[in-house]
Write a protein that holds these residues in place. Sequence first.
Motif, PDB file in Angstrom:
ATOM      1  N   LYS A 563       0.831  -1.203   0.000  1.00 13.13           N
ATOM      2  CA  LYS A 563       0.000   0.000   0.000  1.00 13.13           C
ATOM      3  C   LYS A 563       0.865   1.253   0.000  1.00 13.13           C
ATOM      4  CE  LYS A 563      -3.696   2.610   0.649  1.00 13.13           C
ATOM      5  NZ  LYS A 563      -4.680   2.842  -0.448  1.00 13.13           N
ATOM      6  N   HIS A 564       1.860   1.266   0.877  1.00 12.90           N
ATOM      7  CA  HIS A 564       2.737   2.441   0.930  1.00 12.90           C
ATOM      8  C   HIS A 564       3.563   2.551  -0.355  1.00 12.90           C
ATOM      9  CE1 HIS A 564       4.932   5.469   3.527  1.00 12.90           C
ATOM     10  NE2 HIS A 564       5.610   5.485   2.382  1.00 12.90           N
ATOM     11  N   ALA A 565       3.991   1.423  -0.896  1.00 11.96           N
ATOM     12  CA  ALA A 565       4.800   1.456  -2.112  1.00 11.96           C
ATOM     13  C   ALA A 565       4.038   2.126  -3.257  1.00 11.96           C
ATOM     14  CB  ALA A 565       5.212   0.044  -2.502  1.00 11.96           C
ATOM     15  N   ASP A 570       3.733   6.701  -6.781  1.00  8.70           N
ATOM     16  CA  ASP A 570       3.016   7.882  -7.292  1.00  8.70           C
ATOM     17  C   ASP A 570       3.806   9.159  -7.025  1.00  8.70           C
ATOM     18  OD1 ASP A 570       0.943   6.329  -8.168  1.00  8.70           O
ATOM     19  OD2 ASP A 570      -0.375   6.742  -6.465  1.00  8.70           O
ATOM     20  N   GLY A 571       4.593   9.160  -5.965  1.00 11.09           N
ATOM     21  CA  GLY A 571       5.405  10.320  -5.611  1.00 11.09           C
ATOM     22  C   GLY A 571       6.834  10.242  -6.100  1.00 11.09           C
ATOM     23  N   ALA A 572       7.093   9.366  -7.057  1.00 12.74           N
ATOM     24  CA  ALA A 572       8.435   9.211  -7.631  1.00 12.74           C
ATOM     25  C   ALA A 572       9.481   8.926  -6.558  1.00 12.74           C
ATOM     26  CB  ALA A 572       8.817  10.451  -8.441  1.00 12.74           C
ATOM     27  N   GLY A 573       9.124   8.087  -5.582  1.00 12.96           N
ATOM     28  CA  GLY A 573      10.086   7.652  -4.574  1.00 12.96           C
ATOM     29  C   GLY A 573       9.617   7.850  -3.154  1.00 12.96           C
ATOM     30  N   GLY A 578      -0.135  16.604   1.498  1.00 15.71           N
ATOM     31  CA  GLY A 578      -0.648  17.972   1.398  1.00 15.71           C
ATOM     32  C   GLY A 578      -1.912  18.046   0.593  1.00 15.71           C
ATOM     33  N   SER A 579      -1.891  18.844  -0.478  1.00  9.45           N
ATOM     34  CA  SER A 579      -3.099  19.129  -1.235  1.00  9.45           C
ATOM     35  C   SER A 579      -3.629  17.916  -1.975  1.00  9.45           C
ATOM     36  CB  SER A 579      -2.836  20.273  -2.222  1.00  9.45           C
ATOM     37  OG  SER A 579      -1.731  19.970  -3.061  1.00  9.45           O
ATOM     38  N   ASN A 580      -2.829  16.850  -2.088  1.00  8.23           N
ATOM     39  CA  ASN A 580      -3.309  15.630  -2.741  1.00  8.23           C
ATOM     40  C   ASN A 580      -4.169  14.773  -1.814  1.00  8.23           C
ATOM     41  OD1 ASN A 580      -1.409  14.675  -0.972  1.00  8.23           O
ATOM     42  ND2 ASN A 580      -0.262  13.462  -2.467  1.00  8.23           N
ATOM     43  N   GLY A 581      -4.322  15.214  -0.573  1.00  7.07           N
ATOM     44  CA  GLY A 581      -5.184  14.493   0.360  1.00  7.07           C
ATOM     45  C   GLY A 581      -4.470  13.569   1.308  1.00  7.07           C
ATOM     46  N   LEU A 582      -3.185  13.348   1.116  1.00  2.24           N
ATOM     47  CA  LEU A 582      -2.433  12.500   2.036  1.00  2.24           C
ATOM     48  C   LEU A 582      -1.911  13.341   3.196  1.00  2.24           C
ATOM     49  CD1 LEU A 582      -0.332  10.202  -0.343  1.00  2.24           C
ATOM     50  CD2 LEU A 582      -2.608   9.827   0.616  1.00  2.24           C
TER      51      LEU A 582
END
Length: 902
Positions: A563-565, A570-573, A578-582
Amino acid sequence: MYDRRENEHQELFHLGIDPRQPVPIHIPSPLGRLGYFFFVRVPAGDVETLANVGMRLDVGGLREDHLEVMPGEGVEGDAVLPGVDGLAWRCLGKGMVSRGDGTVVLKDWPAAMTRADLLITTWPRFVESGMADAWIAARADPCWAPSGVPLGGIGGGRVDLCRDGRFRNFSMNNNQDAPVEDPDGLPGAYLAVTRDGSTCDLATQPIAAGHAACESLAYEPRFPQAVLAAEPFPGITVRVTASGLVCPQDLRRSSISGFLVRWEVTNTGEEPQTVTVRMGWPNLIGVGGGVAEAESGIGYGDGFYHHWDDPTGRAETTDGGAVRFTGTPKYLASAGEHLLAVAGGAATAGDGHGEVHRELHLQPGETGTSTMALVAAMPHWVDSLKVDRGHAWQNHFADGRAMLDALLAEADDILTEAGALAALMADSTLPDWLRRRLCNCAYPLVTNSVYYRDGRFSVNEGPTEMAGCYGTIDQRLAAHPATQLLFPQLNRTELTLFAENQGADGGINHDLGGGHLERGVHPQDWPDLTCSFIIQTARHAWTTGDTAFEDAMWPRARQALLKHAAWAEDGAGVAQVGSNGLGTSYDGYHYEGTTGYMATLWLAALAVMERWADRRGDSELLARIPGWRDAAIARLDADLWNGEYYIAYGSQDGARRESCHAGQLAGEVFARLLAGADVLPEARLRACLNAIFRLNGDNAFAVPPDEVWPDGTAAAAFGWLPYIEGFMLTVAAVLDDPRLLPLWERMMAAVDAEGGRPCDTRLMYQPDGSPSWGAYYMTAPASWLVYDALLDFSYTPGDGALRLRATRPGRWSLVHPLFWGLAEVAEDGTVTLMVRRVFQQDLAVVSLAVPAGAGLGYKGEKLSPAASRGQYCLYDLQDKVNLVDGVTLTWKIEQQSDKVTR
């Protein structure tokens, strides 16, 4: 008597202000806006002249609040309330404000009135009841304290014994989130000694009418025990040990709701003397409260608590040396019985009060003892869903009398077991402040715990201020040591509850429920929660050798990793927030993009899962983890590295915050303790740590702020102190940095407040050391993470590998879920392990782990390494050493050795 719904309780005093001038204020609210009532205390004859006084509030911090409050706006009940000593209170109005610092201007204040007392509070009953006046008067005693050592058992509530000799914060009526908060303590609750018709309370001020007080009173807080010592009369010395019932790994005794009092009275005179020792207690049946309405969101603080005091049917009866308190209150949670007893003595009762006492005849030089006990048999734990869950003690005892009989019959053993941790610390050469802290930081086991009759257990994130938020897996990452080390059975239970509520995609709940444990499957989109779950389940499985637990948790930890991977990919590493909801556990701040906190926790989770995958033979994960690790480090460096440290947050093409964050290396301690690895190269770790010490750890701050600007000014109004311990000081401990202990001691001085708050670690402290929001926070046991990292202490029974640092000479206490001991470290690197007690059979040391580059001498021989694990070489012993009570094991860490390639 009262029956009220109230927000979380905050009381902020500004005494003796000049009301004509702007008043600096600090608001310690949680995430949402809270309604604060502004009261002033002035001479009663002047109070009507304030009818037209309004307010201007300007508070900046979590968010900007600027508001005008009209005269009387929002006042609930009477605007004018009587005070004491010719004074009166007036409520000027109510303002909805967020946490932060700012000012209040009292508009149209009469120019001739140059002095007033200002109280900013969330609950008018604090003034209406007279508690505000009592609080001001109580502060005249320099020994007054708002809290002390919580006495009680796991899940059964507590009462604090404070340094002024008073009992406070009673929550044994299933009222964990609504304790009794009288500033003067519980009325009629005392410990006292009588001689020749004179009675002296063991307190700094008289408690009961007709009693005197001690000229001096010594106080030793060592959770779960507190010791009072005094000379109430010439020739008589008294030492009282008040003991909670937390007996490590003994769930039967530890579940009892109550406490013991052991008197030791010595005749230091030259003539025989007769004294009577006494304990008084009020009838508290019918007092209670709890969570009444959930928060709109985690930590918003806009929930409500129900507080009540129903005296219906209260009665007191005696039976030999015992008093029984009963009643017939309206609310089930506060119905039951309290029992107060003395062994070999007598009891009196009536008018809402009871006392037990025993006469002691002492020859010169003789010490007499007496044992007293209090039990709160309140069988109805009614959660916020209105379901009666009962208590674990009901699985062992039929009723209050059965608990009382057990306490008195087993008193000697209980006192020894409850004091065992403090005794182990006393045998070390640790500084006293650290011995004290390592005991006292375990208070959430009593203050914060629920332990249901069905066996479920959990810890409240912050009683009185978190609306009964149980479990809180992110805070638990630093909070878990108290449960893991002292009650691994309960640690397993709580982690299993999180596993059972894991999302189908691997997501992890933030908590188990608000005022209940029935949250169900409700994953939170905070990527750090998956890391926390992985780290905690691995640590429990490996340190206890619980193979069944490991087998059950492995597929769940694997799913959490995947799940974290996905977030990381998605975050390139690195998972972007923040604004993406995480979000993250640092929910009191707004972050955008990459954070060092998230990145290094992810790197730690990867290190742990790499070891776990190797144990399970999972070749697929072993093939994927290096790529995830490389991508995480590359993104971290590209987004945040400024040549000295990782900035608080940012991305190459987005917003950036250049401050130095105390938690930027949060994952390091877990990677090192569990996998023997570092999340980053040592040179990078040390560079960041140097910046953190120079900026956040500067001597200008009593408590390091979470963020500091490059010029050394605070970029945050608070330091989340338990996180600073768990994520900053642990790095200094891992790297054996000599700056650790002075800074840690400075921080703990702010927490302890000279014994005024030994067991009330706040989440937030202002940089000057003043406590802010987050009462009785669950994360206090983070101190044990620092200590384990300082010792570099690890023992895994599955393979028999033991690791212990040999660079700090002294005698160190060792606390492991399976055994306790002492480690004597000599100047030349010789280590002698002395096992004091074991909690499980068939334990053995098979190999010793030594830092790569060092060597190992054992029984006069220099051993050759057999394997490597991260930063360490493993040396197999010729014969395993069984860990049993009294065994010793000696080895010597040499300076040079060849590394073994895995």
